[in-house]
Scaffold this motif. Structure first.
Motif, PDB file in Angstrom:
ATOM      1  N   ASP A 182       0.753  -1.038   0.001  1.00 20.83           N
ATOM      2  CA  ASP A 182      -0.092  -0.087  -0.035  1.00 20.83           C
ATOM      3  C   ASP A 182       0.909   1.285   0.018  1.00 20.83           C
ATOM      4  O   ASP A 182       0.587   2.352  -0.615  1.00 20.83           O
ATOM      5  CB  ASP A 182      -0.983   0.004   1.118  1.00 20.83           C
ATOM      6  CG  ASP A 182      -2.030  -0.846   1.137  1.00 20.83           C
ATOM      7  OD1 ASP A 182      -2.289  -1.425  -0.077  1.00 20.83           O
ATOM      8  OD2 ASP A 182      -2.754  -1.037   2.103  1.00 20.83           O
ATOM      9  N   ILE A 222      -5.996  10.954  -4.671  1.00 25.99           N
ATOM     10  CA  ILE A 222      -6.010   9.974  -3.908  1.00 25.99           C
ATOM     11  C   ILE A 222      -7.235  10.110  -2.787  1.00 25.99           C
ATOM     12  O   ILE A 222      -7.369  11.067  -2.362  1.00 25.99           O
ATOM     13  CB  ILE A 222      -4.590   9.780  -2.915  1.00 25.99           C
ATOM     14  CG1 ILE A 222      -3.440   9.612  -3.830  1.00 25.99           C
ATOM     15  CG2 ILE A 222      -4.636   8.848  -1.821  1.00 25.99           C
ATOM     16  CD1 ILE A 222      -1.882   9.655  -2.928  1.00 25.99           C
ATOM     17  N   GLN A 282      -4.100   3.911   4.297  1.00 26.64           N
ATOM     18  CA  GLN A 282      -4.949   5.061   3.599  1.00 26.64           C
ATOM     19  C   GLN A 282      -4.252   6.338   3.763  1.00 26.64           C
ATOM     20  O   GLN A 282      -3.636   6.607   4.790  1.00 26.64           O
ATOM     21  CB  GLN A 282      -6.222   5.056   3.637  1.00 26.64           C
ATOM     22  CG  GLN A 282      -6.657   5.571   5.176  1.00 26.64           C
ATOM     23  CD  GLN A 282      -8.273   5.529   5.497  1.00 26.64           C
ATOM     24  OE1 GLN A 282      -8.727   6.386   6.342  1.00 26.64           O
ATOM     25  NE2 GLN A 282      -8.869   4.944   4.775  1.00 26.64           N
ATOM     26  N   HIS A 339      -8.319   4.274  -1.472  1.00 26.45           N
ATOM     27  CA  HIS A 339      -6.949   3.590  -1.891  1.00 26.45           C
ATOM     28  C   HIS A 339      -6.337   2.712  -0.847  1.00 26.45           C
ATOM     29  O   HIS A 339      -6.478   3.346   0.282  1.00 26.45           O
ATOM     30  CB  HIS A 339      -6.277   4.593  -2.423  1.00 26.45           C
ATOM     31  CG  HIS A 339      -6.334   5.164  -3.862  1.00 26.45           C
ATOM     32  ND1 HIS A 339      -7.152   6.397  -3.891  1.00 26.45           N
ATOM     33  CD2 HIS A 339      -6.038   4.843  -5.038  1.00 26.45           C
ATOM     34  CE1 HIS A 339      -7.181   6.599  -5.206  1.00 26.45           C
ATOM     35  NE2 HIS A 339      -6.604   5.523  -5.953  1.00 26.45           N
TER      36      HIS A 339
END
Length: 232
Positions: A161, A177, A186, A181
């Motif tokens: 990530d 973003i 995150q 996502h």
């Protein structure tokens, strides 16, 4: 139950070892916010809407954290980060967990291995606290602490990530973003108000201004972490 620990005045001395820190954290389990706040002579806010960091500050007093607002672990000499995590009656996290500010510029040469996020999450002292809003803050209790390092699977999730999100930042797509996502991590805006802008890179490499961003652990990740260690 006497909420003043260790027979010494607050703030406590800085812990000399990880084990000493962990034992201090375990000793807080079961105490209410009022018991600890009274002993520390810290006024209790009515709620945490304007005092989000209050619980963390209270625990730092008892645990002897030394970093303050510096961008390093709360216990830099031990390499340990303190994270309080509000949970419901079933022990499940009620919100995402802020880790650190996301760097929007100056990312040349930054890798997962030398990233600030990885440093913050290398060793974490998790302290669950009752967080249901139906319960007055003063009556909420501290839970059993957990000293954690990511296992290989958790680190791979975080790394995947982080790399995906940082690619978007470097490519000038920070404005695209969203909180959706990332599987376990995150990026979200982190600012007290919309006037607190910071520098970033635009889609064509041009300098832009945008809201500061922060890295947050999603509830599914922290929930699985707690469930695994406490067998919830």
């Amino acid at each position: 139950m006497d909420p003043i620990m260790y027979n010494q005045p607050l703030p406590l001395n800085i812990p000399n070892s990880e084990q000493e820190l962990y034992q201090r954290a375990l000793a807080l389990a079961g105490y209410t916010m009022k018991e600890l706040a009274d002993a520390a002579a810290m006024p209790i806010p009515n709620d945490l809407k304007r005092d989000k960091g209050w619980v963390g500050m209270l625990l730092e007093r008892y645990l002897g954290a030394s970093a303050g607002s510096k961008p390093e672990q709360d216990f830099p000499h031990l390499g340990v980060e303190l994270k309080t995590i509000p949970v419901n009656a079933q022990g499940k996290p009620l919100e995402t967990t802020f880790v650190c500010v996301a760097p929007l510029t100056g990312n040349v040469g930054v890798t997962w291995e030398n990233s600030h996020l990885r440093k913050k999450l290398r060793r974490v002292l998790w302290v669950p606290v009752e967080g249901e809003r139906s319960k007055p803050l003063a009556q909420r209790r501290i839970g059993t602490a957990l000293l954690w390092s990511p296992d290989s699977h958790e680190e791979q999730q975080l790394r995947h990530d982080w790399e995906e999100l940082m690619d978007l930042i470097v490519l000038g797509k920070v404005e695209s973003i969203t909180a959706r996502h990332g599987e376990v991590l995150q990026i979200r805006p982190k600012a007290a108000n919309s006037r607190a802008l910071t520098e970033a890179v635009g889609e064509f490499g041009q300098p832009i201004t945008t809201l500061p961003r922060g890295f947050y652990l999603k509830k599914a990740f922290t929930g699985a972490l707690l469930a695994k260690h406490f067998q919830i």
